[in-house]
Design a protein around this motif. Structure first.
Motif, PDB file in Angstrom:
ATOM      1  N   LEU A   1      -1.233  12.544  -9.437  1.00  0.00           N
ATOM      2  CA  LEU A   1      -1.789  11.956  -8.220  1.00  0.00           C
ATOM      3  C   LEU A   1      -1.593  12.869  -7.012  1.00  0.00           C
ATOM      4  N   SER A   2      -2.626  12.956  -6.185  1.00  0.00           N
ATOM      5  CA  SER A   2      -2.481  13.594  -4.879  1.00  0.00           C
ATOM      6  C   SER A   2      -2.586  12.499  -3.828  1.00  0.00           C
ATOM      7  N   TRP A   3      -1.446  12.124  -3.257  1.00  0.00           N
ATOM      8  CA  TRP A   3      -1.463  11.066  -2.251  1.00  0.00           C
ATOM      9  C   TRP A   3      -2.283  11.539  -1.052  1.00  0.00           C
ATOM     10  N   GLY A   4      -3.148  10.689  -0.529  1.00  0.00           N
ATOM     11  CA  GLY A   4      -3.999  11.091   0.595  1.00  0.00           C
ATOM     12  C   GLY A   4      -5.268  11.782   0.139  1.00  0.00           C
TER      13      GLY A   4
ATOM     14  N   ASP B   1      -6.530   5.862  -0.529  1.00  0.00           N
ATOM     15  CA  ASP B   1      -6.980   5.550   0.827  1.00  0.00           C
ATOM     16  C   ASP B   1      -5.963   4.605   1.466  1.00  0.00           C
ATOM     17  N   ASP B   2      -6.353   3.980   2.552  1.00  0.00           N
ATOM     18  CA  ASP B   2      -5.411   3.156   3.305  1.00  0.00           C
ATOM     19  C   ASP B   2      -5.247   1.755   2.704  1.00  0.00           C
ATOM     20  N   ASN B   3      -5.743   1.558   1.489  1.00  0.00           N
ATOM     21  CA  ASN B   3      -5.591   0.259   0.832  1.00  0.00           C
ATOM     22  C   ASN B   3      -5.102   0.389  -0.600  1.00  0.00           C
ATOM     23  N   THR B   4      -4.649   1.590  -0.984  1.00  0.00           N
ATOM     24  CA  THR B   4      -4.344   1.834  -2.400  1.00  0.00           C
ATOM     25  C   THR B   4      -2.935   1.378  -2.751  1.00  0.00           C
TER      26      THR B   4
ATOM     27  N   VAL C   1       0.847  -1.196   0.000  1.00  0.00           N
ATOM     28  CA  VAL C   1       0.000   0.000   0.000  1.00  0.00           C
ATOM     29  C   VAL C   1       0.884   1.248   0.000  1.00  0.00           C
ATOM     30  N   ILE C   2       0.559   2.203  -0.853  1.00  0.00           N
ATOM     31  CA  ILE C   2       1.382   3.419  -0.952  1.00  0.00           C
ATOM     32  C   ILE C   2       1.250   4.249   0.319  1.00  0.00           C
ATOM     33  N   ILE C   3       2.373   4.545   0.948  1.00  0.00           N
ATOM     34  CA  ILE C   3       2.328   5.380   2.160  1.00  0.00           C
ATOM     35  C   ILE C   3       2.891   6.777   1.918  1.00  0.00           C
ATOM     36  N   ASN C   4       3.446   7.006   0.721  1.00  0.00           N
ATOM     37  CA  ASN C   4       3.918   8.344   0.331  1.00  0.00           C
ATOM     38  C   ASN C   4       4.402   8.208  -1.105  1.00  0.00           C
TER      39      ASN C   4
END
Ligand code: THG
Length: 367
Positions: free
Chosen positions: A243-246, A250-253, A102-105
């Motif tokens: 893309l705009s992270w966040g 979401d918390d599963n992307t 999952v992407i965190i940043n």
């Protein structure tokens, strides 16, 4: 109405005073700082970015510095993208993932020296993540947030402004390459990058006491091209599909859901975080994908800041993660994170709190 209570936990960018002098009207929080989001005339600010040149306080894009013997090793462990060919003076866009893939940043990674890297981060705490991983893996690397604050100069005329200040060599600087330099003794990194598809540069100010001075030099130099203040522009970035992270995640992307699969290399070393999950997702295929939407309503959308549900025949198939009036397409457009069952060309309903629109799914980018 109300005000923000001052606290040392919320820091100001070195360009903050300059943006206030230039009439900033709105901010939103990002990395425990204030990101300017408007100077009072959104249309003018948009067209300046499309046709001219715009200067942005993006000091919120904080750097996470890895320095020391194992800096390179740690950068690779954190990044599911092959860094073996990353040169000193080069940057790369990377999707940092957790162990679930999952992407965190989604920072820009720059290699400054053989043992020195900067992650220029989006809005999440990479500093703590990197420190924890370094400790758990017994790596010899020092991790800090240095005194570095980017400012962006974006738009088709950015190259004229920047070359008038730094010299003609900046025209030959390749996309995502940089040079360490200085201006009137102000130390900075000059990078060909920026969160728009209109071209331009970022100046990473390396002395937080010189924000005013740098802002004014660029403002003065840009006068012949009618430079003015701007900000990471929601309309342009939706049109361009950035893309705009966040915002769009979401918390599963995972990266494959939001068109970042091309930045994932599955042949990186085994110890890269998230790699085994990413291989699995890549093999099975992601369950969601990112598409555009064109809405039928004529009412001009402003940025609404919440996700809308997307329905087909009363079945929820995903979310519209952002939407806004496009000045170039002359329709309301948005980005959507939806089931792969939903394809481009299909008609959908978009709904939030009883407000409903109809629209058509499209490929990205819009422009
Ligand atoms: N500049 C710097 N730091 C940043 C950003 C930036 N940190 C936060 C945020 N932006 C990180 N996210 C992105 C997202 C997209 C891009 C850059 C940073 C970007 N993408 C191009 C694209 O998708 O077409 C090009 C990527 C490539 O081809 O390598 O530029 O803006 N300093």
């Amino acid at each position: 109405m109300f005000e923000f209570t001052p606290t040392p936990r919320v820091k100001r960018s070195p360009f903050y005073d300059a943006t206030v002098r230039d009439g900033v009207k709105s901010f939103y929080p990002y990395n425990n700082m204030f990101l300017p989001t408007g100077y009072g005339d959104p249309e003018k600010e948009y067209w300046r970015l499309i046709n001219g040149v715009s200067m942005w306080d993006v000091g919120v894009q904080r750097q996470v510095e890895l320095f020391g013997k194992d800096a390179c090793k740690l950068a690779q462990i954190l990044s599911p993208r092959d860094l073996s060919n990353l040169e000193i003076g080069q940057s790369k866009y990377v999707a940092l993932c957790d162990h679930r893939g999952v992407i965190i940043n989604d920072p820009i990674l720059s290699k400054l020296e053989e043992n020195k890297f900067w992650f220029s981060i989006a809005d999440s705490k990479v500093l703590f993540w990197a420190r924890a991983i370094a400790y758990e893996r017994n790596l010899n690397v020092n991790i800090i947030e240095p005194d570095v604050s980017p400012m962006a100069i974006q738009g088709p005329k950015a190259v004229d402004v920047i070359s008038s200040v730094f010299g003609e060599w900046v025209r030959d600087l390749k996309y995502f390459y940089f040079k360490e330099t200085s201006l009137n003794g102000i130390p900075l990194l000059l990078v060909r990058s920026g969160w728009s598809k209109q071209g331009g540069y970022e100046l990473y100010l390396m002395d937080g006491s010189k924000g005013d001075e740098l802002w004014d030099i660029i403002k003065e130099a840009g006068k012949p091209w009618d430079i003015g203040p701007g900000y990471p522009n929601t309309v342009e970035r939706i049109e361009s599909g950035l893309l705009s992270w966040g915002g769009d995640t979401d918390d599963n992307t995972n990266p494959y859901e939001v068109r970042l699969g091309k930045y994932v290399d599955l042949d990186v070393p085994e110890d890269v975080i998230g790699l085994s999950e990413l291989k699995k997702i890549n093999q099975e295929g992601p369950k969601r994908h990112q598409l555009g939407i064109v809405l039928d309503t004529e009412e001009k959308f402003k940025s609404h800041g919440v996700w809308y549900d997307i329905f087909v025949n009363n079945e929820k198939l995903g979310d519209m993660t952002c939407g806004i009036w496009s000045n170039r397409i002359k329709k309301n457009i948005g980005l959507c994170l939806v089931s792969v069952k939903l394809k481009s060309g299909e008609k959908v309903k978009v709904n939030k709190n009883g407000i409903e629109y109809t629209g058509t799914m499209t490929e990205l980018p819009f422009i």
